[in-house]
Design an enzyme around this catalytic site. Structure first.
Site, PDB file in Angstrom:
ATOM      1  N   CYS A 165       8.420  11.915   2.758  1.00 38.29           N
ATOM      2  CA  CYS A 165       6.993  11.788   2.442  1.00 38.29           C
ATOM      3  C   CYS A 165       6.474  10.357   2.582  1.00 38.29           C
ATOM      4  CB  CYS A 165       6.736  12.319   1.037  1.00 38.29           C
ATOM      5  SG  CYS A 165       7.236  14.043   0.870  1.00 38.29           S
ATOM      6  N   HIS A 305       0.645   7.624  -4.776  1.00 39.97           N
ATOM      7  CA  HIS A 305       1.413   8.738  -4.220  1.00 39.97           C
ATOM      8  C   HIS A 305       1.059   9.992  -5.018  1.00 39.97           C
ATOM      9  CE1 HIS A 305       4.459  10.608  -1.824  1.00 39.97           C
ATOM     10  NE2 HIS A 305       5.208  10.927  -2.866  1.00 39.97           N
ATOM     11  N   GLU A 316       5.649   6.284 -11.071  1.00 41.21           N
ATOM     12  CA  GLU A 316       4.703   5.458 -10.312  1.00 41.21           C
ATOM     13  C   GLU A 316       3.815   4.648 -11.257  1.00 41.21           C
ATOM     14  OE1 GLU A 316       2.180   7.588  -7.592  1.00 41.21           O
ATOM     15  OE2 GLU A 316       1.608   5.749  -6.538  1.00 41.21           O
ATOM     16  N   LYS A 337      -4.138  13.748  -3.486  1.00 41.47           N
ATOM     17  CA  LYS A 337      -3.340  14.979  -3.386  1.00 41.47           C
ATOM     18  C   LYS A 337      -3.841  16.044  -4.353  1.00 41.47           C
ATOM     19  CE  LYS A 337       1.068  12.927  -1.808  1.00 41.47           C
ATOM     20  NZ  LYS A 337       0.775  11.485  -1.860  1.00 41.47           N
TER      21      LYS A 337
END
Length: 418
Positions: A165, A305, A316, A337
């Site tokens: 990814c 992310h 993160e 996302k």
């Protein structure tokens, strides 16, 4: 003189839109691209939802006979690249010497997964002699780069990055490095993925990576929320045209932004889980900021992310705190996302595009479905509504299975020499 790299073209096919502006409008409005999977019968599957690209007609970009020979992943990248090349206004004839200074770096975590599954099904059901002679070229990840080099006569550096990814973020960073070291003047950089098929959904489900909020697909991808239960698989592609700054200025190109920082690191910890504490992710971010010649306080926006898995989002967050200190709480962070799903190897390119448009328009998209923040995730994640904020420098993070970490920093283009 150090060669500088600017962005002069953009293109995308993704679950929120079939072009840059329709995607951007949907993202700022906080729409979800997630729904029930239509690509196959999901009976018996733990996860039945995904962020599919709806109503995509490859023949808008590719001649019918050629389109039928390509995996869906290749079709996405081809279409996104054609948009970006037209946006940049570049073209190379067969005998053009400049074509030798224009190349491609594509990133994909898996490549032609749908073709792979179909090929294996055919072999098991009908025998090895019925496997398509095109099966291998449809499967291999690098074929998207090969195809667009053929289609657009790009004869310079041509390669493929496969770092799960993080792949398309690595592709963009590596392409910029090729321009900086004078191996090329123009690079097509980006990535894509088309993983929504039986085998991939089953595999990621068995890895306990996917959300099973099947009854509420639009609410399933919820990064940094206490009730997150995994990511939602997405598909699509995004392409950036990177160009040496003086080359772009000389031809009067439109310049969206400058790519100023690229950082990488490895977790060296686990095949799927991030290193606890986020040390690997933090080093990638720190390396990118140092490469840009900036301090953490100069970053105005972070596109996280932000996968919506338990482990990623808290790790993160810890990494951002480690790098930014008190400034972490003052920096808008969002995960797109939450709307697009996770494009796997294509995510870094699409999220780079988000950073560039945020710089262009002075607005950052929201993290939708953030209703009950996880106490361990206590930063400013721009919940549920877009926010107008000046963005001079924006960073995007991409982390992949295997512990691959990549971060990119984009900056508003400065006309004066710096």
């Amino acid at each position: 003189m150090t060669r500088r790299v600017v962005v002069t073209g953009l293109g995308t096919i993704n679950p929120l839109g079939h072009d840059v502006e329709s995607f951007w409008k949907a993202a700022l409005e906080g729409r979800s691209g997630v729904g029930q999977i239509t690509a196959f019968d999901t009976s018996g599957y733990k996860a039945t939802i995904a962020a599919e690209v709806k109503d995509f007609d490859p023949e808008q970009y590719i001649e019918r006979k050629e389109a039928r020979r390509l995996d869906r992943y290749d079709q996405f990248f081809w279409a996104a690249t054609q948009q970006a090349i037209e946006d940049a206004g570049i073209a190379y004839e067969d005998d053009d010497p400049a074509a030798h200074r224009a190349g491609v770096v594509v990133g994909s975590g898996i490549g032609g997964m749908i073709s792979f599954q179909e090929g294996v099904d055919t072999m098991r059901q009908r025998g090895p002699d019925r496997v398509s002679p095109l099966a291998i070229t449809q499967i291999i990840s690098n074929m998207a780069a090969g195809l667009v080099s053929i289609r657009f006569n790009l004869r310079g550096p041509n390669t493929c990055i496969v770092t799960a990814c993080a792949a398309s973020a690595n592709a963009i960073g590596d392409a910029a490095e090729l321009i900086k070291r004078d191996a090329a003047d123009v690079m097509v950089a980006g990535g894509g993925e088309a993983p929504i098929c039986e085998f991939a959904v089953a595999g990621f489900s068995q890895a306990r990576a996917l959300s099973t909020r099947n009854d509420e697909p639009e609410r399933a991808s919820r990064p940094f929320d206490a009730e997150r239960d995994g990511f939602v698989m997405g598909e699509g592609a995004a392409t950036l045209i990177l160009e040496e700054r003086e080359h772009a200025l000389a031809r009067g190109a439109k310049i969206y932004a400058e790519i100023v920082g690229y950082g990488m690191s490895a977790d060296a910890y686990h095949v799927t889980l991030p290193r606890p504490g986020g040390g690997g992710a933090a080093r990638a971010m720190q390396n990118a900021i140092e490469d840009a010649g900036l301090g953490p306080e100069s970053i105005d926006y972070i596109n996280a992310h932000g996968t919506s898995t338990q482990a990623n989002d808290s790790t993160e967050t810890a990494a951002i705190k480690a790098v930014f200190g008190d400034h972490a709480y003052k920096t808008p962070v969002s995960s797109t996302k939450s709307m697009t799903g996770h494009l796997l190897g294509g995510a870094g390119a699409l999220e780079s595009l988000v950073c560039i448009l945020s710089i262009r328009d002075g607005i950052v998209p929201p993290t939708i479905n953030l209703e009950n923040p996880d106490p361990e995730c206590d930063l400013d994640y721009v919940p549920n509504e877009a926010r107008a904020v000046p963005v001079r420098n924006a960073m995007t993070n991409s982390f992949g299975f295997g512990g691959h970490n990549a971060a990119l920093v984009f900056a508003a283009h400065q006309t004066a020499e710096t």
